[in-house]
Write a protein that holds these residues in place. Sequence first.
Motif: not given
Length: 65
Positions: A4-7
């Motif tokens: 979820d922290s991947y952008a």
Amino acid sequence: MSNDSYAPAQAIRSPCVGICRLDSRGYCEGCHRTGDEIARWCSMSETERNHYMDVVLPAREPGNG
């Protein structure tokens, strides 16, 4: 597995048109940037890049100087 922290990376606005040769003044024939400006492009702030795209580079186009 989720991260979820991947952008995803944002695209950087660029004046490059694929004609990459410096003229006698040191400006790229395609985008009108100097070699130094091309090298620094990705490390410039978005505000600085926008200033180049909207003000500096159009003024360097043939017939505008």
